[in-house]
Design a protein around this motif. Sequence first.
Motif, PDB file in Angstrom:
ATOM      1  N   GLU A  50      -2.171  -7.732  -0.323  1.00  0.00           N
ATOM      2  CA  GLU A  50      -2.469  -7.920  -1.743  1.00  0.00           C
ATOM      3  C   GLU A  50      -1.621  -7.031  -2.657  1.00  0.00           C
ATOM      4  O   GLU A  50      -0.971  -7.535  -3.564  1.00  0.00           O
ATOM      5  CB  GLU A  50      -3.954  -7.668  -2.009  1.00  0.00           C
ATOM      6  CG  GLU A  50      -4.861  -8.659  -1.296  1.00  0.00           C
ATOM      7  CD  GLU A  50      -6.333  -8.402  -1.542  1.00  0.00           C
ATOM      8  OE1 GLU A  50      -6.689  -7.931  -2.650  1.00  0.00           O
ATOM      9  OE2 GLU A  50      -7.136  -8.669  -0.633  1.00  0.00           O
ATOM     10  N   ILE A  51      -1.644  -5.730  -2.406  1.00  0.00           N
ATOM     11  CA  ILE A  51      -1.000  -4.807  -3.347  1.00  0.00           C
ATOM     12  C   ILE A  51       0.524  -4.913  -3.298  1.00  0.00           C
ATOM     13  O   ILE A  51       1.172  -5.075  -4.335  1.00  0.00           O
ATOM     14  CB  ILE A  51      -1.477  -3.357  -3.106  1.00  0.00           C
ATOM     15  CG1 ILE A  51      -2.975  -3.268  -3.406  1.00  0.00           C
ATOM     16  CG2 ILE A  51      -0.686  -2.384  -3.964  1.00  0.00           C
ATOM     17  CD1 ILE A  51      -3.623  -1.957  -3.063  1.00  0.00           C
ATOM     18  N   ILE A  52       1.114  -4.829  -2.106  1.00  0.00           N
ATOM     19  CA  ILE A  52       2.579  -4.901  -2.005  1.00  0.00           C
ATOM     20  C   ILE A  52       3.096  -6.250  -2.508  1.00  0.00           C
ATOM     21  O   ILE A  52       4.039  -6.280  -3.305  1.00  0.00           O
ATOM     22  CB  ILE A  52       3.058  -4.575  -0.578  1.00  0.00           C
ATOM     23  CG1 ILE A  52       2.826  -3.092  -0.290  1.00  0.00           C
ATOM     24  CG2 ILE A  52       4.528  -4.926  -0.408  1.00  0.00           C
ATOM     25  CD1 ILE A  52       3.117  -2.670   1.129  1.00  0.00           C
ATOM     26  N   PRO A  53       2.499  -7.386  -2.113  1.00  0.00           N
ATOM     27  CA  PRO A  53       2.978  -8.657  -2.665  1.00  0.00           C
ATOM     28  C   PRO A  53       2.835  -8.746  -4.189  1.00  0.00           C
ATOM     29  O   PRO A  53       3.701  -9.304  -4.869  1.00  0.00           O
ATOM     30  CB  PRO A  53       2.104  -9.711  -1.973  1.00  0.00           C
ATOM     31  CG  PRO A  53       1.720  -9.077  -0.680  1.00  0.00           C
ATOM     32  CD  PRO A  53       1.542  -7.616  -1.020  1.00  0.00           C
ATOM     33  N   PHE A  54       1.757  -8.188  -4.737  1.00  0.00           N
ATOM     34  CA  PHE A  54       1.581  -8.196  -6.186  1.00  0.00           C
ATOM     35  C   PHE A  54       2.685  -7.394  -6.876  1.00  0.00           C
ATOM     36  O   PHE A  54       3.291  -7.851  -7.848  1.00  0.00           O
ATOM     37  CB  PHE A  54       0.211  -7.621  -6.569  1.00  0.00           C
ATOM     38  CG  PHE A  54      -0.004  -7.545  -8.055  1.00  0.00           C
ATOM     39  CD1 PHE A  54      -0.478  -8.644  -8.746  1.00  0.00           C
ATOM     40  CD2 PHE A  54       0.285  -6.384  -8.762  1.00  0.00           C
ATOM     41  CE1 PHE A  54      -0.663  -8.596 -10.114  1.00  0.00           C
ATOM     42  CE2 PHE A  54       0.114  -6.322 -10.135  1.00  0.00           C
ATOM     43  CZ  PHE A  54      -0.366  -7.432 -10.811  1.00  0.00           C
ATOM     44  N   ASP A  56       5.643  -6.621  -5.664  1.00  0.00           N
ATOM     45  CA  ASP A  56       6.920  -7.321  -5.477  1.00  0.00           C
ATOM     46  C   ASP A  56       7.067  -8.512  -6.420  1.00  0.00           C
ATOM     47  O   ASP A  56       8.167  -8.813  -6.868  1.00  0.00           O
ATOM     48  CB  ASP A  56       7.074  -7.781  -4.027  1.00  0.00           C
ATOM     49  CG  ASP A  56       7.332  -6.633  -3.064  1.00  0.00           C
ATOM     50  OD1 ASP A  56       7.695  -5.529  -3.519  1.00  0.00           O
ATOM     51  OD2 ASP A  56       7.166  -6.850  -1.848  1.00  0.00           O
ATOM     52  N   ALA A  57       5.969  -9.201  -6.703  1.00  0.00           N
ATOM     53  CA  ALA A  57       6.017 -10.379  -7.573  1.00  0.00           C
ATOM     54  C   ALA A  57       6.127 -10.029  -9.059  1.00  0.00           C
ATOM     55  O   ALA A  57       6.678 -10.804  -9.836  1.00  0.00           O
ATOM     56  CB  ALA A  57       4.777 -11.243  -7.350  1.00  0.00           C
ATOM     57  N   HIS A  58       5.621  -8.868  -9.453  1.00  0.00           N
ATOM     58  CA  HIS A  58       5.562  -8.530 -10.875  1.00  0.00           C
ATOM     59  C   HIS A  58       6.513  -7.422 -11.311  1.00  0.00           C
ATOM     60  O   HIS A  58       6.653  -7.172 -12.510  1.00  0.00           O
ATOM     61  CB  HIS A  58       4.133  -8.144 -11.247  1.00  0.00           C
ATOM     62  CG  HIS A  58       3.183  -9.293 -11.182  1.00  0.00           C
ATOM     63  ND1 HIS A  58       2.515  -9.642 -10.016  1.00  0.00           N
ATOM     64  CD2 HIS A  58       2.808 -10.199 -12.105  1.00  0.00           C
ATOM     65  CE1 HIS A  58       1.765 -10.698 -10.245  1.00  0.00           C
ATOM     66  NE2 HIS A  58       1.922 -11.063 -11.510  1.00  0.00           N
ATOM     67  N   TYR A  59       7.137  -6.757 -10.386  1.00  0.00           N
ATOM     68  CA  TYR A  59       8.029  -5.650 -10.713  1.00  0.00           C
ATOM     69  C   TYR A  59       9.302  -5.747  -9.878  1.00  0.00           C
ATOM     70  O   TYR A  59       9.305  -6.308  -8.787  1.00  0.00           O
ATOM     71  CB  TYR A  59       7.347  -4.298 -10.447  1.00  0.00           C
ATOM     72  CG  TYR A  59       6.092  -4.118 -11.256  1.00  0.00           C
ATOM     73  CD1 TYR A  59       6.149  -3.654 -12.570  1.00  0.00           C
ATOM     74  CD2 TYR A  59       4.858  -4.428 -10.718  1.00  0.00           C
ATOM     75  CE1 TYR A  59       4.996  -3.497 -13.322  1.00  0.00           C
ATOM     76  CE2 TYR A  59       3.688  -4.272 -11.466  1.00  0.00           C
ATOM     77  CZ  TYR A  59       3.768  -3.811 -12.768  1.00  0.00           C
ATOM     78  OH  TYR A  59       2.629  -3.663 -13.504  1.00  0.00           O
ATOM     79  N   LYS A  60      10.344  -5.162 -10.395  1.00  0.00           N
ATOM     80  CA  LYS A  60      11.596  -5.117  -9.649  1.00  0.00           C
ATOM     81  C   LYS A  60      11.414  -4.156  -8.475  1.00  0.00           C
ATOM     82  O   LYS A  60      11.117  -2.977  -8.662  1.00  0.00           O
ATOM     83  CB  LYS A  60      12.725  -4.642 -10.570  1.00  0.00           C
ATOM     84  CG  LYS A  60      14.079  -4.694  -9.939  1.00  0.00           C
ATOM     85  CD  LYS A  60      15.144  -4.284 -10.940  1.00  0.00           C
ATOM     86  CE  LYS A  60      16.512  -4.352 -10.294  1.00  0.00           C
ATOM     87  NZ  LYS A  60      17.557  -3.986 -11.247  1.00  0.00           N
TER      88      LYS A  60
END
Length: 92
Positions: A50-54, A56-60
Amino acid sequence: MGSGETDLRSWYNNRHSDYTPSYSKEWDLKDKTATKSGGASKFLAVLKNEIIPFVDAHYKSNDNRGLAGFSLGGLFTAYCLSKNLNYLIAME
């Protein structure tokens, strides 16, 4: 407090639960709280799924990750490394 908790006892209980890899009745009874140790595997799953994919999806971001900690954070770090994970995350 980083966990969103407003009181110290709740913060401690969450930290104790999330960062400990195994259940210890003795440790849980030490402070006579509702603390339940042994939640590191669940916390690690939340980080990975959850946290790492989030992030990665929202920040560079990139695949260069690091993992560090002290006290219970160090215990969680050692647990993660013992699981030979490809995901390394920055903590504390």
